[in-house]
Design a protein around this motif. Sequence first.
Motif, mmCIF file in Angstrom:
data_model
loop_
_atom_site.group_PDB
_atom_site.id
_atom_site.type_symbol
_atom_site.label_atom_id
_atom_site.label_comp_id
_atom_site.label_asym_id
_atom_site.label_seq_id
_atom_site.Cartn_x
_atom_site.Cartn_y
_atom_site.Cartn_z
ATOM 1 N N ALA A 1 0.860 -1.181 0.000
ATOM 2 C CA ALA A 1 0.000 0.000 0.000
ATOM 3 C C ALA A 1 0.894 1.228 0.000
ATOM 4 C CB ALA A 1 -0.931 0.000 1.211
ATOM 5 N N ALA A 2 0.371 2.342 -0.494
ATOM 6 C CA ALA A 2 1.148 3.578 -0.606
ATOM 7 C C ALA A 2 0.599 4.625 0.349
ATOM 8 C CB ALA A 2 1.124 4.092 -2.043
ATOM 9 N N ASN A 3 1.515 5.401 0.953
ATOM 10 C CA ASN A 3 1.094 6.490 1.823
ATOM 11 C C ASN A 3 0.931 7.777 1.013
ATOM 12 O OD1 ASN A 3 3.713 7.345 1.338
ATOM 13 N ND2 ASN A 3 4.469 6.753 3.374
ATOM 14 N N GLU A 4 0.667 8.884 1.730
ATOM 15 C CA GLU A 4 0.434 10.150 1.035
ATOM 16 C C GLU A 4 1.662 10.639 0.295
ATOM 17 O OE1 GLU A 4 -0.926 12.794 3.998
ATOM 18 O OE2 GLU A 4 -2.856 11.783 4.309
ATOM 19 N N GLN A 5 2.842 10.257 0.748
ATOM 20 C CA GLN A 5 4.076 10.666 0.081
ATOM 21 C C GLN A 5 4.430 9.741 -1.080
ATOM 22 O OE1 GLN A 5 3.941 10.340 3.501
ATOM 23 N NE2 GLN A 5 3.679 12.548 3.863
ATOM 24 N N GLY A 6 3.581 8.748 -1.351
ATOM 25 C CA GLY A 6 3.839 7.841 -2.452
ATOM 26 C C GLY A 6 4.805 6.722 -2.112
ATOM 27 N N GLN A 7 5.089 6.543 -0.817
ATOM 28 C CA GLN A 7 6.003 5.473 -0.426
ATOM 29 C C GLN A 7 5.197 4.230 -0.055
ATOM 30 O OE1 GLN A 7 8.348 7.456 2.634
ATOM 31 N NE2 GLN A 7 10.088 7.371 1.242
ATOM 32 N N PHE A 8 5.793 3.087 -0.361
ATOM 33 C CA PHE A 8 5.106 1.821 -0.152
ATOM 34 C C PHE A 8 5.402 1.264 1.238
ATOM 35 C CE2 PHE A 8 5.308 2.022 -4.787
ATOM 36 C CZ PHE A 8 3.996 1.704 -5.116
ATOM 37 N N HIS A 9 4.400 0.566 1.747
ATOM 38 C CA HIS A 9 4.551 -0.193 2.977
ATOM 39 C C HIS A 9 3.654 -1.414 2.880
ATOM 40 C CE1 HIS A 9 1.043 2.433 3.793
ATOM 41 N NE2 HIS A 9 0.569 1.359 4.430
ATOM 42 N N PHE A 10 3.847 -2.360 3.791
ATOM 43 C CA PHE A 10 3.016 -3.554 3.765
ATOM 44 C C PHE A 10 1.600 -3.200 4.215
ATOM 45 C CE2 PHE A 10 7.196 -5.730 4.211
ATOM 46 C CZ PHE A 10 7.117 -6.467 3.036
ATOM 47 N N ALA A 11 0.613 -3.635 3.431
ATOM 48 C CA ALA A 11 -0.780 -3.264 3.698
ATOM 49 C C ALA A 11 -1.265 -3.814 5.036
ATOM 50 C CB ALA A 11 -1.669 -3.772 2.558
ATOM 51 N N GLN A 12 -0.849 -5.016 5.400
ATOM 52 C CA GLN A 12 -1.370 -5.624 6.624
ATOM 53 C C GLN A 12 -0.817 -4.980 7.894
ATOM 54 O OE1 GLN A 12 -0.292 -8.161 9.027
ATOM 55 N NE2 GLN A 12 1.880 -7.823 8.636
ATOM 56 N N GLU A 13 0.204 -4.143 7.771
ATOM 57 C CA GLU A 13 0.756 -3.452 8.943
ATOM 58 C C GLU A 13 0.046 -2.138 9.226
ATOM 59 O OE1 GLU A 13 4.952 -3.087 8.353
ATOM 60 O OE2 GLU A 13 5.348 -5.159 8.921
ATOM 61 N N GLY A 14 -0.883 -1.709 8.350
ATOM 62 C CA GLY A 14 -1.652 -0.507 8.608
ATOM 63 C C GLY A 14 -0.980 0.761 8.108
ATOM 64 N N LYS A 15 -1.736 1.872 8.263
ATOM 65 C CA LYS A 15 -1.249 3.150 7.738
ATOM 66 C C LYS A 15 -0.034 3.670 8.504
ATOM 67 C CE LYS A 15 -5.774 4.637 6.018
ATOM 68 N NZ LYS A 15 -6.811 5.708 6.073
ATOM 69 N N GLY A 16 0.099 3.283 9.740
ATOM 70 C CA GLY A 16 1.224 3.788 10.525
ATOM 71 C C GLY A 16 2.525 3.064 10.281
ATOM 72 N N ALA A 17 2.537 2.120 9.378
ATOM 73 C CA ALA A 17 3.754 1.338 9.132
ATOM 74 C C ALA A 17 4.811 2.194 8.457
ATOM 75 C CB ALA A 17 3.428 0.117 8.269
ATOM 76 N N GLY A 18 6.059 1.845 8.715
ATOM 77 C CA GLY A 18 7.164 2.572 8.107
ATOM 78 C C GLY A 18 7.301 2.243 6.626
ATOM 79 N N PRO A 19 7.906 3.159 5.866
ATOM 80 C CA PRO A 19 8.048 2.937 4.414
ATOM 81 C C PRO A 19 9.105 1.884 4.112
ATOM 82 C CG PRO A 19 9.185 4.928 5.058
ATOM 83 C CD PRO A 19 8.483 4.441 6.290
ATOM 84 N N LEU A 20 9.007 1.351 2.904
ATOM 85 C CA LEU A 20 9.934 0.333 2.440
ATOM 86 C C LEU A 20 10.768 0.878 1.290
ATOM 87 C CD1 LEU A 20 7.523 -2.748 2.315
ATOM 88 C CD2 LEU A 20 9.244 -2.296 4.063
ATOM 89 N N ARG A 21 11.993 0.484 1.248
ATOM 90 C CA ARG A 21 12.831 0.735 0.070
ATOM 91 C C ARG A 21 12.865 -0.568 -0.736
ATOM 92 N NH1 ARG A 21 18.553 3.539 0.777
ATOM 93 N NH2 ARG A 21 17.083 5.184 1.396
ATOM 94 N N ILE A 22 12.497 -0.467 -2.024
ATOM 95 C CA ILE A 22 12.339 -1.652 -2.869
ATOM 96 C C ILE A 22 13.346 -1.601 -4.012
ATOM 97 C CG2 ILE A 22 10.731 -2.998 -4.276
ATOM 98 C CD1 ILE A 22 8.450 -1.695 -2.745
ATOM 99 N N ILE A 23 14.088 -2.679 -4.170
ATOM 100 C CA ILE A 23 15.059 -2.814 -5.258
ATOM 101 C C ILE A 23 14.624 -3.975 -6.143
ATOM 102 C CG2 ILE A 23 17.462 -3.272 -5.848
ATOM 103 C CD1 ILE A 23 18.246 -2.072 -3.171
#
Length: 808
Positions: free
Chosen positions: A254-276
């Motif tokens: 899932a993506a936050n307002e800044q366009g960064q991805f995080h795991f959807a099941q961790e909720g909106k408060g989850a930290g962003p992920l760096r994806i390679i």
Amino acid sequence: MGMAMASTHPEFLSRLSRDPGSGTGGWALGLVVLAAFLSAGLLLRLIGDRIFAGAFLAGMIATGAIIHLRSKSGRAESTAVTAQESDIALLRAALDSSGSAAAVTDADGRLRCANSSYSEWFGGHQVPTELPFEDDKDSARMRKAAGEARRDGRATVQGLQLRGMALRAAIVRAGAGGDQLVWTFGRGHHVDLAHEAKRLIEGRAGARAGEAGIMAALADGEGKLISANRVFTIRALGDPDAPVPGASLVGLLAANEQGQFHFAQEGKGAGPLRIIQVPISEGEDMLTLFLMFDDAGGAGGLGQEGSASLHSLLDFLPIGLALANSDGRFVYLNKSFRKAANLSKEARPIYPGDLLVDEDKGVVADSVRRFARGRAMSGDIAVRLKSNPEEPVALTIAGARGLGEAAVILSLKDTSEEDRLKRQVAQATKMQAVGQLAGGVAHDFNNILTAIIGYCDLMLMRHSPGDSDYDDIQQIRSNSNRAAGLTRQLLAFSRQQTLRPQVLQLPDVISEVSNLLKRLLGETVKLQVKHGRNLGAVRADPGQLEQVIVNLAVNARDAMQSKGDGTGTLTLQTYSVSTDDVRKMASEILPIADYTALRVSDTGTGIPANLIGKIFEPFFTTKEVGKGTGLGLSTVYGIVKQSGGFIFAESEPGEGASFVIYLPVFRALGKIETAKGKAKPTTGELWGTATILLVEDEAMVRAVAERALTRHGYTVLTAENGEAALEILEREGHVDLLISDVVMPTMDGPTTVKLARKTHPDLPILFISGYAEEQLRKSIDLERVAFLAKPFSIQKLAEATRDALLQK
């Protein structure tokens, strides 16, 4: 001589045939023939029988020929075996020098030898035709190629698939008889990249990546997952055993307002992920390897300013919190955490395990790593700190997301206040239990002492001071009174002794006892008295307060005399404590009120920390055997508590001890009745003619009381329990006084009196008991009741009986 030579020649021939140097063979055989002729000639000359000598010669020649032929055959066989073993060793060395996997099989298809590459590639020494190929048809192709190689001399097989490897095999017929096959395996030109990537992700490489915080997943061109490591499965699906193949990678993010991805099941408060993304293959079989890890420095992270603000916020919280990174190193510890862990300001622990005993380090380290890599969840662990290994504490560990480099939050509760309260409650409970036990023992012992003292008084009535037995009886009575003093101390500790409280000022009590203290302290200890101003009056028994001061002074004297030259100073200080002062003390035990305090301080050896919690227990003493009963401080404790006060001990080893007594200030609501305010009616005459009903369950007390009252002219009716007493009242009709014990089986004294008052409402009552009068009066709601404490003498019993009859 001839027999000896005949028996020796075969040995010689045998050794000669076995001799390694006999390879030339010709000259050795000639020597054998020459020896045979010489032996036959010698035999002919000795016995003269030509037939026997000729037969001997022929036998010798035949024996030598047979041995010679056998030796040639043995050497040929040995040479053949040695050559064969040498050939296999040379073949194995040759195979090991090859970079490919190679093996040799015999005519029966058994594996003769294989090089190290063969073992590494295929995980053992299986026959080439029985290798675990992914396609069963490959095994059939290998068996068919082996037959072709035996027929044509060589064969090849292409496109074999084994353990994710594409292989080709070359088979060559070899050996002197052409019955052995040499198998050579090489890497094929086609590699199954999907299989190889899946093997790496799900194997040890994927686990190592997970330990480093890297989540790995393999997806096809449609974004469907093929494989993933354990950390990705936990974070993305929430369950390490959840099925991965076929899941949509896009649906797990899932993506936050800044366009960064995080795991959807961790909720909106989850930290962003760096994806390679790492492309594995293109075209129809497109595969992509996704490597993900927490983006601590991205928009979802805190940054330097955010971290500083977070640390400032954590410092204000009363909960002990610490942050650790994914490696388990401390990032930050707030003040409450340092206090709970007993850390100084200068201490800089690196890992949580640095705070713990050795046995708990491994468990905490594993938990920190697990919560740092997994999804955001928490758990509690009971651990023991190095600073206090005897008391386990609760350590809460939780996974953190979006807190910068912090991956784990550790919470350690400061339980010092809670532990202190627990110890105080446990101490109070123990003191109460011991007090009840001491009170019960004292009550039973008082019954025995009442009988002893009473019989002594009866005997003294029959003996004058000049009699030979008088002094012995007097000594028994004196020791009984000493024993009664011990029971009074036990009752004082259990707060069950009889007090005669009155309103007084503490300086007056100290003034009364100061002269006695000077004699007790001796010349080496100085007495210093300090009084504060505006001291409030207190309500207590002056005699018992004097006993408190004397006991504390004696203990202080002994402590100072055991230190060096035995000199010291005992200080008695009184001062007022207001309600504001009590609030500032923030004591969990001392209620908020106005107090008058007495501090008794000495300059002795002090009280060790491990003993200060036991000093008020009865029979606890640090003095030598025979120099203390262990009841001094327990008596002090009981008197103070029974007076409504509180006592605390303060000590630093080597610097003396202080005992502080807080007595509540007495606020008069009406006319103050002191001990002098109401005088008992007295008269010198102890004789009487009244009828008395005596109720006592202890036979020895009942007997001595009956004899004592009878000697004073009274008519005494006795009953051993309440039921018997009521029957006597109903039968006799007229009774002038009822004397009853308080605690009795089946029916106690107060119940007996209530029932007796129904038929005799004006009947005066005298209770006798080993328990405290005040305690009994609180539980007995009766009028016109007198009280006599055990143990008592005949004189005291007669006086109490007279006074009770006069109040009728």
